[in-house]
Scaffold this active site. Structure first.
Site, PDB file in Angstrom:
ATOM      1  N   LYS A  22       0.833  -1.209   0.000  1.00 33.96           N
ATOM      2  CA  LYS A  22       0.000   0.000   0.000  1.00 33.96           C
ATOM      3  C   LYS A  22       0.865   1.257   0.000  1.00 33.96           C
ATOM      4  O   LYS A  22       0.626   2.199  -0.764  1.00 33.96           O
ATOM      5  CB  LYS A  22      -0.914  -0.026   1.224  1.00 33.96           C
ATOM      6  CG  LYS A  22      -2.001   1.028   1.219  1.00 33.96           C
ATOM      7  CD  LYS A  22      -2.925   0.844   2.421  1.00 33.96           C
ATOM      8  CE  LYS A  22      -3.755  -0.407   2.258  1.00 33.96           C
ATOM      9  NZ  LYS A  22      -4.484  -0.787   3.468  1.00 33.96           N
ATOM     10  N   HIS A 827     -13.740 -37.927 -20.357  1.00 33.03           N
ATOM     11  CA  HIS A 827     -13.420 -39.090 -19.526  1.00 33.03           C
ATOM     12  C   HIS A 827     -14.546 -39.511 -18.590  1.00 33.03           C
ATOM     13  O   HIS A 827     -14.985 -40.663 -18.601  1.00 33.03           O
ATOM     14  CB  HIS A 827     -12.155 -38.829 -18.700  1.00 33.03           C
ATOM     15  CG  HIS A 827     -11.981 -39.822 -17.607  1.00 33.03           C
ATOM     16  ND1 HIS A 827     -12.437 -39.604 -16.324  1.00 33.03           N
ATOM     17  CD2 HIS A 827     -11.462 -41.065 -17.616  1.00 33.03           C
ATOM     18  CE1 HIS A 827     -12.189 -40.674 -15.594  1.00 33.03           C
ATOM     19  NE2 HIS A 827     -11.589 -41.563 -16.343  1.00 33.03           N
TER      20      HIS A 827
END
EC number: 2.7.9.6
Length: 868
Positions: A22, A827
């Site tokens: 920050k 699959h």
């Protein structure tokens, strides 16, 4: 300049370790011409580290915290609280106190300040950590500010911050904290600006949230905000919220909530001019930082102040194409049933293996479908083909096509040329002879080719290994894209489609091919699931071995088995299984994933579950039961067809198609098995080379090769040199990519296009997906995200993100399947049909909508799930 305190203007780009994410971003913002940032300074990490550095109690508690696992939430809370108490009791170093006093006198002791935490693991490009530490507004007076500095230090150890660090792999010892002291402004309005739309991820659309008063009301969720969307300096959307509350600063310090008069609650917070001005500021900040930003802003007397800017870390990256044209990309992972992020070496191998051009983004692969969508000849074919496997992709692509001017459609002249080259081959071409020996021969040739590869690989070393792998990949491609092999796969798929279509048309029976596909020959993946049941049968008579296996933690257990009665026999059975299937694992198309042969302990929980849940001989019984169901269904269908008009002809056609289905549909899983087998041989050879690089101090760890592309690895092996910045950069990128959910369809604007299912005639609360294996089943939902965590009981319903062949051993224990990803021929669908399990796939957010342990009903024929 003091090492304890830095003015925003004094902060340099390299000082993350001093001022945190920050603080660093505020320093950068303060140096952008024309951007207004409220004045302030940072109490650097040096002050925090001096305050706690020699505190024995702090270090003892920190060491205790480091030993805890994330599941120990109560203990984490206890120790974190004790650490906060220790920090609040420390003396702030004299140098810090004096420096803070000096800066406050410079900026004005009488002013109110915001006191904000800025951790060194916060607001980073690969980890946001936003909101994990505390912020205090409208703090007045030196002593008050000093007390709040300690509160910010202590907030480094709030429960949420500690747990967040543990989840993201940050060492508590390595994270420090700075405190930002910023002069308060008292805005008429404030809010958040995203320079990319946070909902759709479109980089060309800015999204502005705005409400009255301080932004704290918005950030803390107390009020709804107006939302404005801006694209190319034009407001394209406005939603005006009802704003009942606002937070304002008090003169004596602190904040207060105020009700907004009813006649003002629907006022638009910002004027059109202010919206566009804010959007331009956002684009300027984004250009400076070089990536989309999440920006906090305030409006004071017609001046826009920026109080924070951080990277948006949740956006999915866009495939890099810098031609200025619009593009549409389709996810490869959703077709391959593997949507996990892949490491660079894994991506490299898949790109080398595939025949289709692909591009990388977010650790996944995408196909650029733009040209095919622009062409009338190929567009319908593409959409219909993908639609069968994934209706959500079809719906998303249809949405894109319906947008005017996004994709440039071909001109009439171009259409003529396109027709000659883009019409897909008819499915009737290359129809194979209905002879099961064809499949037997294809499998035999693949096995011989793999044995030859093993022999040849043993003679190679150094850079020759990589050159030989490149040569052999050409052989692999010949096997994968063999015309006879493809014809066999297509014949099985076409037979399945034909049977489903005709049986519904002639007999009103849906998905008849599902039952007919049970217990077919040559399905290497379903055979693997049954083979593990056979291993369980070998172990079953030996209680000492079972007791030992229940406590296996490392992979040396195979050698230790021989000390028990039956141990040698058990070891041989496990070895035989691993010799045939040990190259498999969850996410196996990524060569860097750990294989069962590399970590045999992975399969032990599955074996133990089989011993618990099944009687001896279960594999043969399951196969025989499936076979009898298929034969019974065939007989029933043929008898019913016999009584129809043209019954004899319908019977003959159907018999031929059922024969095609049962002869060929199982082979579809084999080419991938051959590819994964080859990958494992490549991997073993590369790891030997990596071991040499570690011995020569070129690599720190063997597995660091996973963070290099194949080309980069080739160069490292050739030169014995490596710039480790490459490894560090790719590791950080991979950490970020792991957390992202890949889209099915994304545009070059970064917009994620989401498809929808049709919901006609479904219950209101139904969770909708794609039906891929018929039947209705009720049971306990087991939501499992990692195969290693599976603890299934016979009769459970598996709910997961995706399944690939590595998940197959679990299928013998379950009675239904729900996945977030998948299609008719992927699959999970193929194996579910073979095992006779009702299954619904492509269910968006299934693992979030369905809770572990809930009872659910899976409608595999209609394609939806009910939570009971």
């Amino acid at each position: 300049m003091s090492s304890f305190v830095l003015d925003f203007q004094e902060i340099e780009k390299t000082q993350l370790f001093l001022v945190g994410g920050k603080g660093l971003n505020l320093g950068e913002l303060s140096n952008i011409q024309g951007i207004q940032v409220p004045e302030g300074f940072c109490v650097t990490t040096v002050g925090y580290e001096q305050a706690i550095g020699k505190n024995g109690a702090f270090q003892t508690l920190l060491n205790q915290l480091a030993m805890l696992k994330i599941e120990e939430r109560d203990r984490i809370g206890e120790i974190s609280k004790q650490i906060r108490e220790v920090i609040m009791a420390v003396e702030i170093p004299v140098d810090v106190v004096e420096s803070v006093a000096h800066y406050l006198s410079h900026f004005g002791d009488e002013h109110a300040y915001a006191v904000r935490s800025s951790a060194t693991a916060e607001d980073l490009p690969y980890a946001s950590f936003a909101g994990q530490q505390d912020t205090y507004l409208n703090v007045i007076g030196k002593e008050n500010i000093l007390q709040h500095i300690k509160k910010c230090w202590a907030s480094l150890f709030t429960d949420r911050a500690v747990i967040y660090r543990m989840q993201n792999g940050f060492d508590h010892n390595q994270v420090s904290i700075c405190v930002v002291i910023q002069k308060m402004v008292f805005p008429e309005a404030s809010g958040i600006l995203f320079t990319a739309d946070p909902i759709t991820s479109n980089r060309k659309v800015l999204s502005i949230d705005a409400s009255f008063g301080l932004g704290e009301a918005l950030v803390s969720g107390l009020v709804s905000a107006d939302n404005y969307k801006v694209k190319e300096d034009e407001i394209v959307e406005k939603v005006i919220a009802t704003k009942k509350l606002a937070i304002y600063g008090r003169k004596e310090g602190g904040t207060e909530r105020k009700k907004i008069a009813p006649n003002q609650q629907k006022f638009q917070t910002l004027t059109e001019q202010q919206i566009l001005q804010l959007a331009r500021i956002g684009r300027q900040i984004e250009a400076y930082f070089g990536c989309p930003q999440d920006i906090e802003w305030c409006l004071v007397d017609d001046t826009i102040y920026i109080v924070q800017s951080r990277p948006i870390t949740t956006l999915y990256p866009i495939p890099e194409v810098n031609d200025g044209e619009n593009h549409v990309y389709i996810s490869v992972g959703h077709q391959q049933m593997m949507t996990d992020a892949m490491k660079p070496l894994g991506l490299s191998f898949f790109l080398l293996t595939t025949s289709a051009p692909m591009c990388k983004a977010g650790g996944r692969l995408f196909v650029d479908a733009t040209q095919r969508l622009a062409s009338p000849a190929s567009r319908d074919y593409l959409i219909n083909t993908l639609g069968k496997s994934d209706p959500l992709i079809r719906d998303a692509l249809t949405t894109v096509i319906e947008r005017e001017n996004f994709i440039k459609l071909l001109s009439d002249d171009e259409k003529e040329k396109d027709l000659s080259k883009n019409v897909p081959p008819a499915s009737s071409q290359q129809q194979p002879e209905n002879d099961p020996e064809i499949v037997t021969n294809l499998i035999k040739n693949s096995e011989l080719s793999i044995e030859e590869l093993k022999r040849n690989m043993q003679t190679k070393s150094g850079v020759d290994v990589l050159d030989f792998i490149l040569e052999d990949i050409q052989q692999l491609k010949k096997v994968l894209f063999n015309s006879q092999s493809i014809a066999i796969i297509m014949a099985g798929m076409n037979a399945s489609s034909w049977i489903n279509e005709k049986m519904e048309q002639w007999l009103g029976e849906k998905n008849a091919a599902d039952v007919l596909s049970q217990s077919v020959q040559h399905n290497i993946t379903s055979e693997m699931g049954l083979a593990l049941l056979d291993v369980a049968d070998v172990i079953r008579p030996y209680p000492e071995v079972i007791a030992y296996l229940q406590h296996v933690e490392d992979d040396s257990f195979l050698d230790e088995l021989i000390q028990f009665k039956g141990g040698e026999k058990v070891r041989d059975a496990i070895d035989a299984f691993l010799n045939k299937y040990g190259m498999r694992c969850s996410g196996e198309i990524d060569i860097t994933k750990t294989r069962w042969s590399e970590q045999p302990a992975t399969i032990i929980p599955m074996i133990l579950n089989h011993i618990r849940d099944f009687e001896y001989g279960a594999s043969k019984r399951k196969f025989e039961e499936g076979l009898q169901e298929a034969l019974k269904k065939e007989k029933e269908l043929l008898e019913r067809l016999q009584h129809l008009p043209d019954g004899e002809q319908k019977v003959e056609e159907t018999k031929r198609m059922i024969c095609n289905l049962r002869n060929f549909i199982g082979y579809r899983e084999y080419p991938k098995y051959g590819m994964i087998h080859r990958y494992f041989i490549y991997k073993q050879a590369l790891l030997k080379e990596a071991e040499k690089l570690v011995q020569n101090n070129v690599l720190n760890e063997i597995e660091d090769i996973y963070y290099l592309t194949f080309e980069e690895l080739h160069e490292v092996v050739r030169t014995n040199k490596l710039d480790y910045k490459i490894i560090h950069k790719q590791k950080n990128a991979y950490k970020l990519y792991e957390k992202l959910t890949p889209p099915r369809v994304i545009t070059s604007d970064g917009e994620i296009i989401t498809g929808k299912y049709k919901r006609e005639n479904l219950p209101a609360e139904a969770i909708v997906g794609l039906p891929v294996s018929s039947g209705v089943v009720e049971g306990r939902a087991r939501v499992i995200l990692n195969m290693e965590d599976a603890n299934l009981e016979d009769g459970d319903i598996l709910v997961t993100a995706f399944t690939d062949p590595g998940w197959t051993p679990l299928f013998v224990s379950i009675k239904g399947l729900v996945t977030e990803v998948g299609g008719l021929m992927t699959h999970g669908a193929v194996i579910a049909r073979e095992y006779g399990l009702p299954a619904v796939v492509g269910v968006e957010n299934a693992t979030k909508l369905i809770k572990d342990g809930q009872r659910i009903r899976v409608h595999g024929t209609e394609g939806y799930i009910e939570v009971l």
